[in-house]
Design a protein around this motif. Structure first.
Motif, short mmCIF file in Angstrom:
data_model
loop_
_atom_site.label_atom_id
_atom_site.label_comp_id
_atom_site.label_asym_id
_atom_site.label_seq_id
_atom_site.Cartn_x
_atom_site.Cartn_y
_atom_site.Cartn_z
N PHE A 20 -22.04 -9.05 39.85
CA PHE A 20 -20.99 -9.75 39.15
C PHE A 20 -21.65 -10.54 38.02
N LEU A 21 -21.78 -9.90 36.87
CA LEU A 21 -22.46 -10.52 35.75
C LEU A 21 -21.42 -11.18 34.86
N ILE A 22 -20.89 -12.31 35.29
CA ILE A 22 -19.88 -13.01 34.53
C ILE A 22 -20.27 -14.47 34.42
N GLU A 23 -19.63 -15.17 33.50
CA GLU A 23 -19.94 -16.57 33.33
C GLU A 23 -19.40 -17.38 34.50
N VAL A 24 -20.07 -18.50 34.79
CA VAL A 24 -19.61 -19.35 35.86
C VAL A 24 -18.26 -19.97 35.49
N ALA A 25 -17.39 -20.08 36.44
CA ALA A 25 -16.07 -20.66 36.21
C ALA A 25 -15.95 -21.91 37.05
N MET A 26 -16.72 -22.93 36.67
CA MET A 26 -16.81 -24.10 37.55
C MET A 26 -16.57 -25.42 36.85
N ARG A 27 -16.71 -25.49 35.55
CA ARG A 27 -16.72 -26.78 34.89
C ARG A 27 -15.43 -27.02 34.13
N ILE A 28 -14.75 -28.10 34.47
CA ILE A 28 -13.43 -28.39 33.93
C ILE A 28 -13.42 -29.78 33.29
N LEU A 29 -12.78 -29.88 32.13
CA LEU A 29 -12.54 -31.17 31.49
C LEU A 29 -11.08 -31.54 31.70
N VAL A 30 -10.84 -32.68 32.33
CA VAL A 30 -9.48 -33.20 32.51
C VAL A 30 -9.28 -34.34 31.53
N VAL A 31 -8.24 -34.23 30.69
CA VAL A 31 -7.91 -35.26 29.71
C VAL A 31 -6.55 -35.85 30.10
N GLU A 32 -6.58 -36.99 30.75
CA GLU A 32 -5.36 -37.59 31.31
C GLU A 32 -5.53 -39.10 31.36
N ASP A 33 -4.59 -39.84 30.73
CA ASP A 33 -4.73 -41.30 30.67
C ASP A 33 -3.99 -42.02 31.78
N ASP A 34 -3.22 -41.32 32.59
CA ASP A 34 -2.54 -41.97 33.70
C ASP A 34 -3.58 -42.45 34.72
N PRO A 35 -3.60 -43.76 35.04
CA PRO A 35 -4.68 -44.31 35.90
C PRO A 35 -4.64 -43.80 37.34
N ALA A 38 -20.08 -27.07 27.28
CA ALA A 38 -19.51 -25.75 27.55
C ALA A 38 -18.60 -25.81 28.77
N TYR A 39 -17.32 -26.07 28.54
CA TYR A 39 -16.35 -26.09 29.62
C TYR A 39 -15.73 -24.71 29.82
N ASP A 40 -15.31 -24.46 31.03
CA ASP A 40 -14.65 -23.21 31.35
C ASP A 40 -13.14 -23.34 31.27
N LEU A 41 -12.65 -24.59 31.30
CA LEU A 41 -11.22 -24.84 31.24
C LEU A 41 -11.00 -26.30 30.85
N ARG A 95 -2.75 -22.03 38.90
CA ARG A 95 -2.82 -21.78 37.45
C ARG A 95 -4.26 -21.86 36.96
N VAL A 96 -5.03 -22.79 37.50
CA VAL A 96 -6.45 -22.88 37.15
C VAL A 96 -7.17 -21.59 37.51
N ARG A 97 -6.94 -21.09 38.73
CA ARG A 97 -7.60 -19.84 39.15
C ARG A 97 -7.18 -18.68 38.25
N ALA A 98 -5.90 -18.63 37.90
CA ALA A 98 -5.41 -17.54 37.06
C ALA A 98 -6.06 -17.58 35.68
N LEU A 99 -6.18 -18.77 35.10
CA LEU A 99 -6.78 -18.88 33.77
C LEU A 99 -8.26 -18.52 33.81
N LEU A 100 -8.96 -18.92 34.85
CA LEU A 100 -10.37 -18.59 34.95
C LEU A 100 -10.57 -17.10 35.18
N ARG A 101 -9.71 -16.47 35.97
CA ARG A 101 -9.80 -15.02 36.15
C ARG A 101 -9.49 -14.28 34.86
N ARG A 102 -8.51 -14.77 34.12
CA ARG A 102 -8.13 -14.12 32.87
C ARG A 102 -9.28 -14.11 31.88
N ARG A 103 -10.11 -15.12 31.94
CA ARG A 103 -11.24 -15.21 31.01
C ARG A 103 -12.34 -14.23 31.38
N SER A 104 -12.37 -13.82 32.63
CA SER A 104 -13.45 -12.97 33.13
C SER A 104 -13.02 -11.52 33.24
#
Length: 233
Positions: free
Chosen positions: A4-19, A53-56, A120-129
């Motif tokens: 499985f020679l694909i990029e890692v799908a592990m690193r996510i940036l969350v941008v959310e100001d709700d405390p 380098a974020y994956d999502l 949805r996260v899993r679907a987006l990461l699969r779509r990229r691969s």
């Protein structure tokens, strides 16, 4: 043997100001074995997305300063193709259309169930691969990214969160030498300092569990470089 020679799908940036929501998303996603960075402003989102380098990216629309719409627009204008999932309380059709037209890949309206966000996260990461199967395999080791079940042959292996994330990283990069810095950045969070000894400890934990029934060791130490998942000699 399947590779499985694909990029890692592990690193996510969350941008959310709700405390409450922001830390909740970070904790939940980390519990699902992702490395997560959490920030609260659009300006910081631009800086982080252009330097890491974020994956999502999970991006709230109603942010202080730059809106999520503007963040999405600027990132696409600068050639960043990372998948973007928009989060917002704005559920009107025109808002969804605006976000998608600006380059977002998906849209989730608040309030939402965390299980739907995960799907949805899993679907987006699969779509990229190019690899669509949720099951990774190397020799007799299988890892199901949906159920988080790990087996060696017929033997079920129980792993902690970091052990699981470490094994998934190896299985997405078979036969590639992974440095401690690469492992720290993708399996832990953005702060990779002082983790070398911790990584070595978790490698030992993972080896012990994978070889508990005297199976061959597949995680090899490459002196001076890092570690490699490969068939034993």
């Amino acid at each position: 043997m399947r590779h499985f020679l694909i990029e890692v799908a592990m690193r996510i940036l969350v941008v959310e100001d709700d405390p409450r929501l922001g830390p909740g998303l970070k904790k939940g996603l980390e519990g699902s074995h992702y490395a997560v960075d959490l920030i609260a402003s659009g300006e910081d989102a631009i800086i982080m997305a252009l330097t890491t380098a974020y994956d999502l990216i999970i991006l709230d629309i109603l942010l202080p300063g730059l809106s999520g719409f503007e963040v999405c627009k600027q990132l696409r204008a600068q050639g960043k193709l990372v998948p973007i999932l928009l989060l917002t309380a704005l559920g009107e059709v025109e808002h969804r259309v605006t976000g998608l037209d600006l380059g977002a890949d998906d849209y989730l309206v608040k309030p939402f169930a965390f299980s739907e966000l995960e799907a949805r996260v899993r679907a987006l990461l699969r779509r990229r691969s190019p690899i669509k199967s949720p099951v990774l395999q190397f020799m007799d080791i299988t890892l199901d990214t949906r159920s988080h079940e790990v087996r060696r042959g017929e033997r079920l292996i129980t792993l902690g969160n970091k052990e699981y994330a470490l094994l998934e990283f190896f299985m997405r990069h078979p036969n590639q030498v992974l440095s401690r810095t690469m492992i720290a950045e993708h399996v832990w969070d953005a702060d990779a300092e002082h983790l070398s000894n911790v990584i070595d400890v978790y490698i030992r934990y993972l080896r012990r569990k994978l070889c508990e029934a005297n199976e061959p060791n597949v995680i090899q130490t490459v002196r001076g470089s890092g570690y490699q998942l490969r068939e034993p000699a």
